[in-house]
Design an enzyme around this catalytic site. Structure first.
Site, mmCIF file in Angstrom:
data_model
loop_
_atom_site.group_PDB
_atom_site.id
_atom_site.type_symbol
_atom_site.label_atom_id
_atom_site.label_comp_id
_atom_site.label_asym_id
_atom_site.label_seq_id
_atom_site.Cartn_x
_atom_site.Cartn_y
_atom_site.Cartn_z
ATOM 1 N N GLU A 63 -7.921 -5.218 -0.602
ATOM 2 C CA GLU A 63 -8.411 -6.067 -1.689
ATOM 3 C C GLU A 63 -8.300 -7.559 -1.377
ATOM 4 O O GLU A 63 -8.993 -8.367 -1.987
ATOM 5 C CB GLU A 63 -7.644 -5.768 -2.988
ATOM 6 C CG GLU A 63 -7.517 -4.308 -3.346
ATOM 7 C CD GLU A 63 -8.826 -3.653 -3.748
ATOM 8 O OE1 GLU A 63 -9.891 -4.158 -3.342
ATOM 9 O OE2 GLU A 63 -8.786 -2.640 -4.456
ATOM 10 N N HIS B 242 0.843 -1.192 0.000
ATOM 11 C CA HIS B 242 0.000 0.000 0.000
ATOM 12 C C HIS B 242 0.875 1.236 0.000
ATOM 13 O O HIS B 242 1.944 1.240 0.609
ATOM 14 C CB HIS B 242 -0.924 0.026 1.229
ATOM 15 C CG HIS B 242 -2.067 0.969 1.072
ATOM 16 N ND1 HIS B 242 -1.972 2.294 1.403
ATOM 17 C CD2 HIS B 242 -3.307 0.778 0.581
ATOM 18 C CE1 HIS B 242 -3.130 2.875 1.130
ATOM 19 N NE2 HIS B 242 -3.960 1.983 0.624
HETATM 20 C C1 LIG Z 1 -0.464 -0.469 -3.837
HETATM 21 C C2 LIG Z 1 0.860 -0.214 -4.558
HETATM 22 C C3 LIG Z 1 0.559 0.355 -5.948
HETATM 23 C C4 LIG Z 1 1.667 0.810 -3.769
HETATM 24 O O1 LIG Z 1 2.738 1.125 -4.589
HETATM 25 P P1 LIG Z 1 3.977 2.023 -4.176
HETATM 26 O O2 LIG Z 1 3.676 2.817 -2.961
HETATM 27 O O3 LIG Z 1 4.402 2.757 -5.384
HETATM 28 O O4 LIG Z 1 5.004 0.874 -3.875
HETATM 29 P P2 LIG Z 1 6.217 0.897 -2.851
HETATM 30 O O5 LIG Z 1 6.982 2.151 -2.967
HETATM 31 O O6 LIG Z 1 5.691 0.519 -1.539
HETATM 32 O O7 LIG Z 1 7.076 -0.318 -3.412
HETATM 33 C C5 LIG Z 1 8.293 -0.664 -2.799
HETATM 34 C C6 LIG Z 1 8.841 -1.865 -3.504
HETATM 35 O O8 LIG Z 1 8.000 -2.966 -3.225
HETATM 36 C C7 LIG Z 1 7.545 -3.555 -4.429
HETATM 37 N N1 LIG Z 1 6.148 -3.914 -4.283
HETATM 38 C C8 LIG Z 1 5.145 -3.131 -3.830
HETATM 39 N N2 LIG Z 1 3.994 -3.815 -3.825
HETATM 40 C C9 LIG Z 1 4.278 -5.045 -4.272
HETATM 41 C C10 LIG Z 1 3.500 -6.196 -4.508
HETATM 42 N N3 LIG Z 1 2.201 -6.190 -4.282
HETATM 43 N N4 LIG Z 1 4.112 -7.294 -4.990
HETATM 44 C C11 LIG Z 1 5.424 -7.297 -5.221
HETATM 45 N N5 LIG Z 1 6.222 -6.244 -5.021
HETATM 46 C C12 LIG Z 1 5.655 -5.122 -4.553
HETATM 47 C C13 LIG Z 1 7.705 -2.485 -5.494
HETATM 48 O O9 LIG Z 1 7.874 -3.071 -6.781
HETATM 49 C C14 LIG Z 1 8.941 -1.771 -5.029
HETATM 50 O O10 LIG Z 1 10.055 -2.521 -5.419
HETATM 51 P P3 LIG Z 1 11.399 -1.824 -5.976
HETATM 52 O O11 LIG Z 1 11.806 -0.896 -4.882
HETATM 53 O O12 LIG Z 1 12.315 -2.982 -6.193
HETATM 54 O O13 LIG Z 1 10.986 -1.119 -7.225
HETATM 55 C C15 LIG Z 1 1.681 -1.509 -4.678
HETATM 56 O O14 LIG Z 1 1.941 -2.033 -3.402
HETATM 57 C C16 LIG Z 1 1.001 -2.536 -5.562
HETATM 58 O O15 LIG Z 1 1.147 -2.497 -6.781
HETATM 59 N N6 LIG Z 1 0.215 -3.505 -4.965
HETATM 60 C C17 LIG Z 1 -0.488 -4.468 -5.766
HETATM 61 C C18 LIG Z 1 -1.767 -3.858 -6.323
HETATM 62 C C19 LIG Z 1 -2.844 -3.700 -5.270
HETATM 63 O O16 LIG Z 1 -3.077 -4.573 -4.455
HETATM 64 N N7 LIG Z 1 -3.506 -2.535 -5.329
HETATM 65 C C20 LIG Z 1 -4.581 -2.218 -4.420
HETATM 66 C C21 LIG Z 1 -4.159 -1.145 -3.461
HETATM 67 S S1 LIG Z 1 -5.370 -0.859 -2.195
#
Ligand SMILES: CC(C)(COP(=O)(O)OP(=O)(O)OC[C@H]1O[C@@H](n2cnc3c(N)ncnc32)[C@H](O)[C@@H]1OP(=O)(O)O)[C@@H](O)C(=O)NCCC(=O)NCCS
Length: 356
Positions: free
Chosen positions: A292, A234
């Protein structure tokens, strides 16, 4: 990519609607903890809290139903969010808030019926919004436990700080455009898999994994392919999303009332594996279950197909968007941030002034 590209931590509005504490995992909606509100309130009661006055959604559902014939091919779209966006765009720009909040339940239910090869089911103004939504989708009134579970879901996801779709709605509202236009923009943002599009893929993942013993290998393979685990992580929470716990409990209540929740045990086991694997890969970033994860289990237990998950999210979140639009109108100033130009300059020019 710099963190500024995601506007992380940037405060773009003051709001009285909801507060998200990402460090402690606390969500307050209209002055109450989400756990309390989801256990006690119906969607209509939260509407009154967020909008400051009760909304009469029964008659407005009936009005939305009368509009279905005039929606053209909007409800023929294959994707439910495309259909919802097109249907809401048919509402008149000056539609009152109650109409805009009520209509998505009717449009989404009619789309689901059409997709299943059935005619639409008329709303019953005497029913609550959650109960009537289930009745319109399934063609039969739900059991009390099912209605209560969907109300708990609607209340849990109704508003969540400055998420992407709410921001989209507020940007449109800040231009003094109308509520319908703001909601259409928000639906477009909610459709994306990084925002509201995750619960369908979570359910498909659970079904593909099948049994807990296969979870680790399956998740490992996904991560090795560079894919994200849907329903994990998140932008704001550094702990487990509090809404995951609320919805997990709502599924438990459903199961206790005898409504089958076949994926609950599997979801818990896969969650444990996913958290472990993600911690190994990202030791400095707590990646935990978000809303989710158990949305998929809950809506699946209510018999809704994955294609309906994000549209069902919109049926609730439209209330949050509407409240934010009202707040933006009362308080806001045109939202117009700046960009930093990093492209080429015309030859022999000393420089281009910065926009900011
Ligand atoms: C929600 C989300 C978009 C937040 O994204 P964000 O704040 O930009 O992500 P972060 O900065 O926390 O990510 C840090 C690292 O963890 C990784 N990461 C984050 N969520 C991840 C996931 N669900 N699966 C695998 N890796 C993940 C990112 O790729 C990033 O890796 P990197 O540093 O090697 O590039 C992201 O966690 C995600 O895509 N989750 C899956 C989709 C989802 O469930 N969405 C509903 C949200 S309520």
């Amino acid at each position: 990519m710099s963190k500024a590209s995601g506007l992380e931590g940037v405060v773009v509005a003051e709001t009285k609607l909801s507060s998200v504490d990402g460090e402690r995992g606390r969500l307050v909606i209209a002055g109450q903890d989400v756990e309390t509100l989801a256990a006690r309130a119906t969607f209509e009661e939260v509407a009154a809290l967020l909008l400051g006055a009760p909304l009469s959604l029964g008659p407005t559902r009936a009005r939305a139903f009368e509009r279905i014939g005039g929606l053209g091919d909007a409800l023929d779209r294959t994707d439910g969010m495309d259909a919802l966006r097109a249907a809401v765009a048919h509402l008149p720009g000056d539609a009152p808030a109650a109409d805009v909040v009520a209509a998505p339940a009717v449009f989404v239910a009619a789309w689901a019926r059409r997709r299943a090869g059935h005619g639409p089911v008329a709303p019953d103004p005497a029913r609550g919004h959650a109960e009537d939504f289930l009745a319109m989708v399934k063609g039969a009134p739900p059991r009390h436990a099912e209605r209560a579970a969907l109300d708990a879901y609607f209340v849990t996801v109704v508003d969540h700080g400055m998420n992407a779709s709410t921001f989209a709605a507020r940007v449109v509202a800040s231009t003094r455009s109308d509520l319908v236009s703001a909601v259409v923009a928000a639906i477009g943002a909610l459709k994306g898999p990084l925002h509201g599009g995750a619960p369908g893929p979570v359910l498909e993942m659970l079904d593909a994994i099948g049994t807990p013993d296969r979870a680790r290998a399956w998740l490992d393979r996904e991560l090795a392919r560079g894919r994200r685990i849907m329903g994990m992580g998140h932008r704001v929470y550094r702990v487990r999303d509090p809404r995951a716990a609320v919805l997990e409990r709502a599924v438990e209540s459903l199961a206790r009332a005898g409504v089958a929740a076949p994926r609950l045990a599997l979801a818990r086991a896969v969650e444990r594996e996913a958290v472990t694997l993600l911690a190994e890969r990202h030791p400095d970033r707590a990646l935990r279950a978000n809303v989710e994860w158990y949305t998929s289990v809950l809506l699946g237990a209510l018999g809704l197909p994955p294609a309906l998950f994000t549209p069902t999210f919109a049926v609730s979140r439209v209330l949050g968007w509407t409240a934010h639009v009202a707040e933006e109108r009362a308080l806001g100033r045109l939202i117009r941030p700046a960009s930093r130009y990093v492209g080429p300059l015309p030859p022999n020019e000393p420089g281009v002034p910065s926009e900011a």
